[in-house]
Every structure is written in C-alpha cells, then in structure tokens.
Design an enzyme around this catalytic site. Structure first.
Site, short mmCIF file in Angstrom:
data_model
loop_
_atom_site.label_atom_id
_atom_site.label_comp_id
_atom_site.label_asym_id
_atom_site.label_seq_id
_atom_site.Cartn_x
_atom_site.Cartn_y
_atom_site.Cartn_z
N THR A 192 0.83 -1.04 -0.07
CA THR A 192 0.01 -0.10 -0.15
C THR A 192 1.02 1.27 0.11
O THR A 192 2.13 1.17 0.16
CB THR A 192 -0.69 -0.13 1.33
OG1 THR A 192 -1.81 -1.22 1.19
CG2 THR A 192 -1.80 1.18 1.37
N GLY A 252 -1.65 -2.42 6.49
CA GLY A 252 -2.75 -3.07 6.65
C GLY A 252 -3.54 -2.59 8.06
O GLY A 252 -3.68 -1.34 8.31
O1 DON Z 1 -7.43 -1.39 2.70
C1 DON Z 1 -6.75 -1.96 3.57
O2 DON Z 1 -6.76 -1.94 4.74
C2 DON Z 1 -5.62 -2.99 3.23
N1 DON Z 1 -5.97 -3.54 2.03
C3 DON Z 1 -4.39 -2.33 3.31
C4 DON Z 1 -3.26 -3.14 2.74
C5 DON Z 1 -2.09 -2.67 3.05
O3 DON Z 1 -1.88 -1.55 3.81
C6 DON Z 1 -0.67 -3.53 2.96
N2 DON Z 1 0.41 -2.84 3.24
N3 DON Z 1 1.44 -3.20 3.94
#
Ligand code: DON
Length: 570
Positions: free
Chosen positions: A374, A469
C-alpha cells in the site's frame, strides 16, 4: 539544486532532521515519485496535481503498491475555499468494488473454510479497479494544471525507463513464487527465472502508450476499449470474473470525511468504506480520556493506555463494512456516550480480556505478516492546500498478475470477510457487515489524514497516513501523538519505534526497541500477552509550520520513504 532536498532511507531508529524549506512539501515511498510531485509543484501545480502525479508515477516505479489496477482514498483540505462557504475538507472514495458476478461464499473451499489462494492470488481476488477514474476525478475537481501535464512524469518514467529500487527488488524476491505463476508478470519483472536486480533499468513502453492515451482521453482510455478488453481477457484466462460492464460502470464517490478533534488539533480522515478514521477518532478520544499527555513515550502506562483504547476500537470495527450495507456508522461509534460506555471497563493496572469486549470469540492466529503493498502520498502546496492519498493493491503486487499495458491487478477482495469471524491476512476478525456482495466495497483500514491547528503565529498543517494493513491506523496515531502531545520533530515522530494492538489476537505487538525489558515485564504483569513484530506500518508525513516553512519526512522502515520540499533550506 532541489534534488538535494530529498530525504532518503535511514537506518531504522537513527533519527535525522527532516528536509525543511519553502514552497511546498511531498512525501511518498519512492524517490522518483516524490521528485515527480516536486516537479509538478515547481511548475505551478497545486497539492492535488502533485498528489495525482505522484500516484501515477508510483504506478510505474513502485509496482508492488502504486497502481492503476487498485484503488484508494484521498482526503483533502483547501483552506482558501472555506471563504466561498463550501466545505473545505473533502474525501474521495475510489475503493474497488466487488464484481457483479461476486457472491458471498466465493472464497470458501470445499470444506466450507476460507480458501486463501482464491482470495489472494490471481484475478479472482481482484475488485473492480477504482484508480483510473478516481485519480482523474480528484484532478478534475481540484487540480490547477491541465490533465496531460499531471500524467507527463509517469509517461516519461515508463518510456525512458527507471532503475528498479531496492524495495521493489526485495518485494519481487519475497513474492517470487506467486509472481512466477504468471508468465505475463515474469516477462516484465524477471530476467529469466530470477527477479530483476536493484538498479536494472526497466522500460515499460506498453504502459507508456496506455498512459499517453489516458493523458489524451481520461479514464475512457482504460475502462473501455482495448485496455479494458485485455484486462477482462487475461482475468478470464486465469479464472477471474471481471467483466467489461464492471470496468465501465465504476464511479468514484465524494463523501464527507470523518472530522474530529484530538489534543488541540482538528483532524479529517477517510470514513467508510475505511475504518481508518473511525478507529483513529475513537481511540484518540479514549487516550485523551485516559490521560495520555501525562504518560511518558514508550512507558508501560502509555502502552497499556493505547492498547486498551485500540482493543475497544478494533472490537467495534467488527460492526463495519460498506457504507450502504453496514449496521454501524462513524457517528454511532465516535459519539461520546458510546465511547464513555466503552471506556467504562478500562482498568489502569489490568489488561481487559478481549473476549469480554465482545463475548463470542477468541482468536489466537497471529496478526499476520506485513508487506510493502500500500502506498501513502502526503502533499502540502505553497497555499497550504493539503492532500493525503493512500492507494493500494492490497497484497504485494496485488494478485501477482501483470496485465500488459496496464499493470498489476489488486487482490482487495481479501479485505472482505471470506467467512464471518475468520481472521483475514492481517489477522482481522470481521462481521456480517463486511461479507462479499456484488457491487459492494470491502472494509479498509487505510487512514489518509489531514490535521490542522490554529496558533497565535498562524496555522500549522500536517498531512500523514501510511501502509501496513491493520497497523495503518495505529501507526498513524502514534506519529500524530508524537507530534501533537510530545512535540517531537517530524522525522523523530516517524522514526520512533511503535506498538500495536487490534483486539484480536489479544496481544500487544512491539517493534524492537519500542519497549525496554522492564516495560515489557510490567505489561505482562498487567496481563498483556506481548509479542515482537519487526515493523509496524510505514507512515509518510509533511508539515507546514505556523511561520510558513515546510518539512517533509519519510519513514525509515522497509526500504525508506522519501520526503522533499520545493526550495530546501540548508
Ligand atoms: O485497505 C486496507 O486496509 C488494506 N488493503 C491495506 C493493505 C496494506 O496496507 C498492505 N500494506 N502493507
């Protein structure tokens, strides 16, 4: 020369000054993308132009997270527009939606249990991408430059080529096995059967020509016609369900952001379908109620207080989902009467058992691995306009399938509850409000945030957010607390080791150096399970000081972020 005004990665934990200057500030995960944003600000673009240019540049140079094939959220604040009597704080939701052919049980295996391969790898894991129309709409509504100017840096990077960064190389190695399932992916990102090495110059001529058409025609170049057809064909080839109708009908949505106050600042963040700002608003309220300013950073008292606030806020996350179908809203979960009730069971000396915060479940699965999938873009321009964009493919390289001339397709469908009460990739246990339905948005934790505070000397503005996440809101909050409560410097606030709790699993996670052995022992004495975690979120932040100076800082974790200012002061 302005390039010298970029901050690169530092050894994690080693604090250094942020870049300081005038004329605007940008922070993102990749140096070349931050430079694209600064170039746009220097040529008269505003914060929206710069943020969109950075997002598009990331779709080229940061393929593990930057995207056209994913989605995201933008929170913006344009102080000048307040005088016209319209809301100066806005939230654009360009989160993916479930395809029309999606259904509730589509990620269950024959045994009725979630089949992670289906929701994680390949195009069946993909939601309908929101970035092509979302980024265009963000610019249309608030940009100052012509659209082709904003797309130009990404076209140049794709056409002339760019060196693979250490981060991208490490990500390719980490996910080598799933990437190798798709020859379309290895043809671009591997040399033979090995991921390309750092510094290898990659040119993406097909993506460059798609971006050129995007510059000419806007999203029609992507969501109908040849590009759309090849997305659908390649999706079908590997068992996906995306249709031409899905791609063409996607529309981003302007919504009201969640607005709240904490520690003397006003904040705005992404409302549903993100849980990010709801988690931040409710946790910061409880931390304030628990007397956080009188605790020391990294102490047992502060860690206990934060963990107890997060335990309660994340338990309530179980009630959230797409705004059209959810049972709970931001105002339900952030209103003082509700929070007072939630906080009533707080005990200063003893951890509350998560099973008593909600009675039905105990889950022991780990909070999940965290990868660089992300990406956060933080920008403030010379007029104090602030833009915070978080965009994602969900997993590293999304579902690992590269669509030639477009990019990786997301695997955002894994953010739905494949089955109620079963933990997802981030260990999050989710409820009925977040089950799969056609056209519905999967619940997110992304927390793009703009904060501001009036002082006698003028207004201070802060833009932040990150990836990781379920650790995004807790990481973002800790950076905010370091700045707002402890008066830490911007870079120090990012460097400071972090902790995390998310209700289930019932554990305090901490980065190496976040807790002394004595503090850890004290937390255990209070009844917490305590576990080490290598890295808790990566946050990118910029700030405008009351004196009109700008600071930009990059998180040193996982390859390091890059902050830059238009006119650096040395
Ligand atoms: O929208 C969300 O919360 C997740 N799809 C975010 C994923 C994420 O941050 C992965 N990164 N490290």
């Amino acid at each position: 020369m302005a390039l010298l005004g970029l901050v690169g990665p530092a050894t994690f934990g080693a604090s250094r000054p942020p870049v300081t200057g005038s004329g605007g500030a940008v922070s993102s995960d990749e140096r070349l993308a931050t430079e694209a944003g600064l170039e746009i600000l220097r040529s008269g673009g505003n914060a929206t132009d710069a943020a969109v240019a950075v997002a598009l540049a990331l779709a080229v140079v940061g393929p593990e997270a930057g995207n056209l094939g994913g989605g995201g959220f933008a929170v913006t604040r344009y102080p000048g527009t307040a005088r016209e009597g319209i809301s100066n704080v806005r939230f654009l939701d360009f989160r993916e939606v479930a395809p029309a052919a999606a259904h509730r049980d589509m990620y269950l295996g024959a045994d009725g249990k979630p089949d992670r391969d289906k929701s994680w790898n390949g195009p069946l894991a993909a939601g309908v991408p929101g970035s092509p129309t979302g980024l265009y709409e963000l610019h249309r509504a608030q940009g100052a430059l012509e659209w082709p100017q904003v797309v130009a840096p990404a076209i140049r990077l794709a056409e002339d080529g760019f060196p693979i960064s250490r981060r991208t190389h490490d990500s390719l190695v980490e996910d080598q096995a799933r990437l190798a399932r798709f020859p379309e992916t290895t043809a671009v990102w591997f040399d033979g059967d090995r991921p390309k090495t750092p510094g290898t110059v990659v040119k993406l001529p097909r993506l460059a020509s798609t971006l050129r058409r995007y510059a000419e025609l806007g999203p029609r170049a992507l969501v109908i016609g040849e590009v759309a057809k090849s997305i659908v064909e390649i999706s079908e080839k590997y068992g996906g369900i995306l249709s031409l109708q899905d791609l063409e009908s996607y529309l981003p949505t302007w919504r009201e952001p969640v607005r709240y106050k904490a520690f003397g600042w006003q904040l705005a963040g992404a409302d549903l379908p993100s849980s990010g700002a709801i988690l931040m608003a409710s946790s910061l309220w409880m931390m304030d109620r628990g007397g956080l300013p009188s605790t020391e950073p990294s102490s047992a008292d502060r860690t206990h207080l934060m963990a107890e606030a997060w335990r309660r806020a994340f338990a309530d996350r179980f009630l959230l989902g797409d705004p059209t179908t959810t049972g709970a809203t931001a105002s339900d979960l952030t209103e003082p009467a509700w929070l007072t009730d939630r906080w009533g069971s707080f005990d200063r000396q003893t951890a509350t058992d998560s099973a008593t915060v909600r009675l039905w479940s105990r889950v022991t699965r780990d909070a999940g691995a965290e990868s660089a999938d992300t990406t956060q873009i933080s920008v403030i321009d010379k007029d104090g306009n602030a833009v915070s964009v978080t965009t994602t493919l969900n997993g590293l390289f999304g579902g690992a399938l590269w669509v030639p001339g477009f990019g990786f397709l997301n695997n955002e469908m894994d953010d739905f509850a494949a089955a109620v009460q079963e933990p997802n990739e981030y260990g999050l246990v989710q409820g009925e409000a977040n089950v799969v339905r056609p056209g519905k948005k999967m619940l997110s934790s992304m927390s793009p945030t703009v904060a501001w505070k009036s002082t006698d000397a003028g207004e201070e503005i802060l833009v932040l957010g990150g990836r990781g996440g379920s650790r995004i809101p807790t990481g973002t909050m800790q950076v905010f607390v370091a700045l707002a409560v402890d008066d830490a410097g911007l870079q120090q606030a990012l460097d400071r080791p972090r902790v995390h709790h998310q209700w289930l699993p019932d554990a305090v996670y901490y980065e190496p150096d976040a807790l002394s052995p004595e503090t850890r022992a004290e937390l255990e004495r209070r009844g917490h399970r305590v576990d080490i975690k290598e890295s808790i979120a990566q946050i990118q932040a910029v700030r405008m000081r009351a004196d009109g100076s700008y600071e930009a800082a990059g998180d040193p974790r996982k390859g390091g972020g890059h902050g830059g200012v238009v006119d650096p002061i040395r």
